[in-house]
Write a protein that holds these residues in place. Structure first.
Motif, PDB file in Angstrom:
ATOM      1  N   ASP A 196      15.545   6.212   3.033  1.00  9.69           N
ATOM      2  CA  ASP A 196      16.457   5.197   2.488  1.00  9.69           C
ATOM      3  C   ASP A 196      17.732   5.815   1.942  1.00  9.69           C
ATOM      4  O   ASP A 196      18.699   5.102   1.662  1.00  9.69           O
ATOM      5  N   GLY A 197      17.726   7.128   1.775  1.00  4.79           N
ATOM      6  CA  GLY A 197      18.930   7.814   1.304  1.00  4.79           C
ATOM      7  C   GLY A 197      19.870   8.176   2.442  1.00  4.79           C
ATOM      8  O   GLY A 197      20.633   9.137   2.325  1.00  4.79           O
ATOM      9  N   PRO A 244       6.441   8.046  -1.416  1.00  8.79           N
ATOM     10  CA  PRO A 244       7.665   7.828  -2.212  1.00  8.79           C
ATOM     11  C   PRO A 244       8.768   8.823  -1.859  1.00  8.79           C
ATOM     12  O   PRO A 244       9.949   8.454  -1.807  1.00  8.79           O
ATOM     13  N   ASP A 245       8.411  10.087  -1.608  1.00  9.55           N
ATOM     14  CA  ASP A 245       9.415  11.081  -1.228  1.00  9.55           C
ATOM     15  C   ASP A 245      10.038  10.744   0.127  1.00  9.55           C
ATOM     16  O   ASP A 245      11.255  10.858   0.314  1.00  9.55           O
ATOM     17  N   ILE A 246       9.185  10.346   1.059  1.00 13.58           N
ATOM     18  CA  ILE A 246       9.681  10.002   2.397  1.00 13.58           C
ATOM     19  C   ILE A 246      10.585   8.771   2.325  1.00 13.58           C
ATOM     20  O   ILE A 246      11.651   8.730   2.953  1.00 13.58           O
ATOM     21  N   LEU A 283       2.719  15.253   7.049  1.00 13.22           N
ATOM     22  CA  LEU A 283       3.697  14.609   6.172  1.00 13.22           C
ATOM     23  C   LEU A 283       4.513  15.628   5.388  1.00 13.22           C
ATOM     24  O   LEU A 283       5.698  15.403   5.113  1.00 13.22           O
ATOM     25  N   GLU A 284       3.907  16.731   5.023  1.00 14.28           N
ATOM     26  CA  GLU A 284       4.672  17.791   4.364  1.00 14.28           C
ATOM     27  C   GLU A 284       5.734  18.347   5.325  1.00 14.28           C
ATOM     28  O   GLU A 284       6.874  18.625   4.916  1.00 14.28           O
ATOM     29  N   GLY A 285       5.365  18.489   6.594  1.00 11.02           N
ATOM     30  CA  GLY A 285       6.332  18.943   7.590  1.00 11.02           C
ATOM     31  C   GLY A 285       7.451  17.941   7.784  1.00 11.02           C
ATOM     32  O   GLY A 285       8.625  18.319   7.953  1.00 11.02           O
ATOM     33  N   LEU A 286       7.117  16.647   7.755  1.00 17.44           N
ATOM     34  CA  LEU A 286       8.141  15.610   7.905  1.00 17.44           C
ATOM     35  C   LEU A 286       9.112  15.644   6.730  1.00 17.44           C
ATOM     36  O   LEU A 286      10.330  15.511   6.915  1.00 17.44           O
ATOM     37  N   VAL A 287       8.591  15.825   5.522  1.00 17.27           N
ATOM     38  CA  VAL A 287       9.456  15.901   4.342  1.00 17.27           C
ATOM     39  C   VAL A 287      10.431  17.069   4.487  1.00 17.27           C
ATOM     40  O   VAL A 287      11.634  16.944   4.198  1.00 17.27           O
ATOM     41  N   ASP A 327       0.827  -1.202   0.000  1.00 22.02           N
ATOM     42  CA  ASP A 327       0.000   0.000   0.000  1.00 22.02           C
ATOM     43  C   ASP A 327       0.865   1.258   0.000  1.00 22.02           C
ATOM     44  O   ASP A 327       1.908   1.317   0.656  1.00 22.02           O
ATOM     45  N   GLU A 328       0.437   2.252  -0.734  1.00 19.30           N
ATOM     46  CA  GLU A 328       1.029   3.587  -0.672  1.00 19.30           C
ATOM     47  C   GLU A 328      -0.123   4.558  -0.405  1.00 19.30           C
ATOM     48  O   GLU A 328      -0.683   5.163  -1.311  1.00 19.30           O
TER      49      GLU A 328
END
Length: 400
Positions: free
Chosen positions: A350-351, A343-345, A374-378, A336-337
């Protein structure tokens, strides 16, 4: 030879019957943890106190504590003054409880009063019944924190909410640990056969905020074990007696020794290790968990005695999905996504962006708006990436 035979026969008896025999012997001998007094010719009063020999918690006390307060319908944490009474009945006869708070020791004591004609029924039937009912009630493990000042264990409910379902760690490592725990607690015959202590030790290591405490709680809840937190990181006097301290650790428990990399613990830890080598007080499984922020600072002698090492590293994408499920209600199923930013997170985490589960949790709790969170987390992950690049470039600046 006779002592060994008696010991062998006693160990063959089931645990509840052992507890009852011990309680009855204490009654006959007038032990302070279970004392029978007669206030009049027809009534017997049974006094049940917290500590028995060597300061160890009286098994009957913990069962009585759970049973009586459950019957009263109140939480023991809210009771710190005066006394309470409870009328009870069993198989057609009446009993009465009196609970009084002892300010000197900071805990309750219990008095059970009944007609002396029912003494055999109380000891042979009512007390075992009380213990069995208490086991049904005591579904929440407790945490016992050792007080070096008073040389005793202070008890409170284990109210931390972590479980294996909610903890942020790799699924493969989680499965391996659960399998290891299952093999250990089900391995009594193996430990008896090889003549080894029924004890297993774990080392949890990693930076602060990576979930070491949460994992201890998850293990305790999975096994329904109480946690005994030794806290050797606090100043410990030279007369610290680990064998006496260990005598207060009950069966089916986790002994937690935190931050063993700190220099102040070296002396006490060496004494504790010698005591653990001689054996634990438990006739049932006992787990010892050590935690550290820096494994490299640990004495190799201790590392050689560890059954399993678990590295609690920084948050991975798999762990993030579990946390997002906990705090935002998003799915953490692999295929699930549930959000466009996943994908950005994933790319950022993973980077090699180093962020702890604790910091991810802080970000996820900033708002009820999923997009906003989630925008804040990014943004936070991107800033950490930028900081890492600056740091790496700084290492390669030419010398002037």
């Amino acid at each position: 030879m006779m002592i060994k035979l008696i010991k062998s026969m006693f160990q063959a008896i089931t645990r509840p019957i052992q507890n009852l025999i011990i309680a009855y012997l204490r009654y006959l001998l007038g032990s302070p943890s279970l004392t029978d007094t007669k206030r009049d010719h027809h009534v017997t009063t049974l006094v049940i106190e917290h500590s028995g020999e060597f300061g160890r918690e009286n098994v009957l006390y913990s069962a009585t504590h759970a049973y009586v307060f459950n019957k009263l319908g109140i939480h023991s944490d809210s009771y710190h003054v005066g006394e309470l009474t409870l009328a009870d009945s069993y198989q057609g006869f009446e009993l009465s409880w009196r609970i009084f708070y002892n300010r000197t020791i900071g805990r309750e004591s219990f008095e059970l009063r009944f007609d002396k004609r029912h003494k055999d029924l109380v000891y042979n039937s009512y007390l075992p019944y009380l213990e069995s009912k208490a086991k049904e009630m005591m579904t929440i493990p407790e945490v016992h924190i050792y007080s070096h000042s008073f040389d005793t264990w202070e008890t409170k409910p284990l109210e931390h909410h972590s479980t294996f379902e909610t903890i942020a760690m790799k699924e493969e490592l989680k499965r391996d640990l659960i399998h290891d725990l299952d093999m250990f607690v089900g391995g009594k015959d193996f430990y008896d056969r090889v003549g080894s202590l029924w004890t297993r030790s774990y080392l949890l290591h990693g930076p602060p905020g990576t979930g070491k405490t949460s994992l201890v709680v998850a293990m305790a809840k999975y096994l329904n074990f109480n946690v005994y937190d030794l806290q050797l990181s606090r100043p410990v006097e030279s007369y610290f007696d680990p064998r006496k301290m260990l005598s207060g650790v009950m069966n089916n428990s986790i002994l937690l020794v935190e931050d063993i990399d700190e220099g102040s613990t070296v002396f006490a830890l060496s004494k504790l290790l010698r005591s653990l080598t001689l054996g634990t007080p438990c006739g049932e499984p006992c787990i010892v968990i050590f935690t550290t922020k820096n494994k490299d600072m640990i004495d190799p002698t201790l590392l050689s005695r560890i059954s399993m090492e678990i590295y609690m590293g920084h948050c991975c994408f798999e762990g993030f999905k579990v946390l997002a499920s906990n705090y935002l209600g998003l799915s953490h199923v692999d295929n699930d996504e549930p959000h466009r930013l996943y994908p950005d997170i994933k790319h950022l985490i993973d980077g090699q962006v180093l962020i702890t589960p604790a910091l991810v949790t802080v970000e996820l709790m900033k708002s009820d708006d999923v997009d906003e969170v989630l925008e804040g987390l990014v943004k936070t992950l991107e800033s950490l990436t930028s900081d890492k690049i600056d740091e790496d470039e700084g290492r390669h600046l030419p010398c002037i």
